[in-house]
Design a protein around this motif. Structure first.
Motif, PDB file in Angstrom:
ATOM      1  N   UNK A  14       0.822  -1.212   0.000  1.00  0.00           N
ATOM      2  CA  UNK A  14       0.000   0.000   0.000  1.00  0.00           C
ATOM      3  C   UNK A  14       0.855   1.262   0.000  1.00  0.00           C
ATOM      4  N   UNK A  15       2.087   1.150  -0.440  1.00  0.00           N
ATOM      5  CA  UNK A  15       2.971   2.303  -0.535  1.00  0.00           C
ATOM      6  C   UNK A  15       3.869   2.112  -1.744  1.00  0.00           C
ATOM      7  N   UNK A  16       4.503   3.180  -2.178  1.00  0.00           N
ATOM      8  CA  UNK A  16       5.434   3.101  -3.291  1.00  0.00           C
ATOM      9  C   UNK A  16       6.791   2.651  -2.745  1.00  0.00           C
ATOM     10  N   UNK A  19       3.589  -3.735   3.214  1.00  0.00           N
ATOM     11  CA  UNK A  19       4.304  -2.474   3.033  1.00  0.00           C
ATOM     12  C   UNK A  19       3.240  -1.390   3.062  1.00  0.00           C
ATOM     13  N   UNK A  20       3.343  -0.444   3.989  1.00  0.00           N
ATOM     14  CA  UNK A  20       2.337   0.613   4.083  1.00  0.00           C
ATOM     15  C   UNK A  20       3.005   1.927   4.469  1.00  0.00           C
ATOM     16  N   UNK A  21       2.219   2.994   4.416  1.00  0.00           N
ATOM     17  CA  UNK A  21       2.713   4.307   4.816  1.00  0.00           C
ATOM     18  C   UNK A  21       1.841   4.830   5.937  1.00  0.00           C
ATOM     19  N   UNK A  22       2.451   5.267   7.030  1.00  0.00           N
ATOM     20  CA  UNK A  22       1.740   5.825   8.168  1.00  0.00           C
ATOM     21  C   UNK A  22       1.893   7.348   8.128  1.00  0.00           C
ATOM     22  N   UNK A  55       7.315   4.865   6.386  1.00  0.00           N
ATOM     23  CA  UNK A  55       6.930   3.614   5.740  1.00  0.00           C
ATOM     24  C   UNK A  55       7.035   2.518   6.791  1.00  0.00           C
ATOM     25  N   UNK A  56       6.116   1.570   6.712  1.00  0.00           N
ATOM     26  CA  UNK A  56       6.061   0.468   7.665  1.00  0.00           C
ATOM     27  C   UNK A  56       6.141  -0.842   6.879  1.00  0.00           C
ATOM     28  N   UNK A  85       9.192  -2.932  10.836  1.00  0.00           N
ATOM     29  CA  UNK A  85      10.282  -1.987  10.565  1.00  0.00           C
ATOM     30  C   UNK A  85       9.615  -0.654  10.247  1.00  0.00           C
ATOM     31  N   UNK A  86      10.044   0.382  10.960  1.00  0.00           N
ATOM     32  CA  UNK A  86       9.528   1.737  10.756  1.00  0.00           C
ATOM     33  C   UNK A  86      10.662   2.539  10.126  1.00  0.00           C
TER      34      UNK A  86
END
Length: 171
Positions: A54-56, A94-97, A103-104, A166-167
């Motif tokens: 859900x992130x680039x 894979x996501x973005x907070x 990125x997470x 992993x943050x």
């Protein structure tokens, strides 16, 4: 007929998950290579491996050679633990907070119900729950991450599910 539907269901689930393991979704070659390789390994061991992006990935603020090394270690550990678990499922997301501006990357896997993991020591050199152990994999992961000013790793266990997050901050 029932067996036929079970097989169709199994195949459609595989296709749905495989759709996210492609270079247009995992758009960074080194990350794609390691996730694709570990996905194939998990599938040959009859482990359901969900991939959620859900992130680039190209925009993650981390050296991709180091990130691939980290993901290789974490995914190898997850596959090995999942093989021993009652529930043969694992995932990577894979996501973005937005709140954290980070990125997470989260890897989750099931573990055997009686597995004892000391979350305060798993990143220490020489610590391992494996029979044949070196205790260097997670220690190496922690070393790589600690050299970066913008990243941390956290581990958690809940309901026989082990997760590592992993943050990676943007700046």
């Amino acid at each position: 007929l029932e067996e036929h539907f079970k097989q169709l269901y199994k195949e459609s689930n595989c296709i749905a998950t495989t759709e996210s393991v492609n270079p247009s979704v995992i758009n960074q070659p080194a990350v794609y290579a390691i996730v694709g390789s570990k996905y194939n390994t998990a599938m040959t061991k009859n482990i359901k491996f969900d991939v959620d992006v859900e992130t680039n990935i190209k925009e993650i603020n981390f050296n991709f050679t180091d990130l691939s090394r980290i993901l290789g270690i974490l995914l190898d550990n997850a596959i090995e633990a999942t093989e021993q678990a009652d529930t043969k499922e694992m995932s990577i997301s894979f996501s973005y907070n937005k709140k954290k501006q980070a990125d997470m990357i989260e890897i989750k896997n099931h573990i055997k119900s009686n597995t004892k993991i000391d979350l305060n020591k798993i990143f220490d050199k020489g610590v391992s729950s494996k029979k044949i152990k070196s205790g260097l994999g997670l220690w190496e992961v922690k070393n790589i991450i600690s050299k970066k000013h913008n990243s941390q790793i956290y581990a958690n266990i809940e309901n026989n599910t082990f997760s590592q997050t992993i943050v990676i901050e943007k700046s």
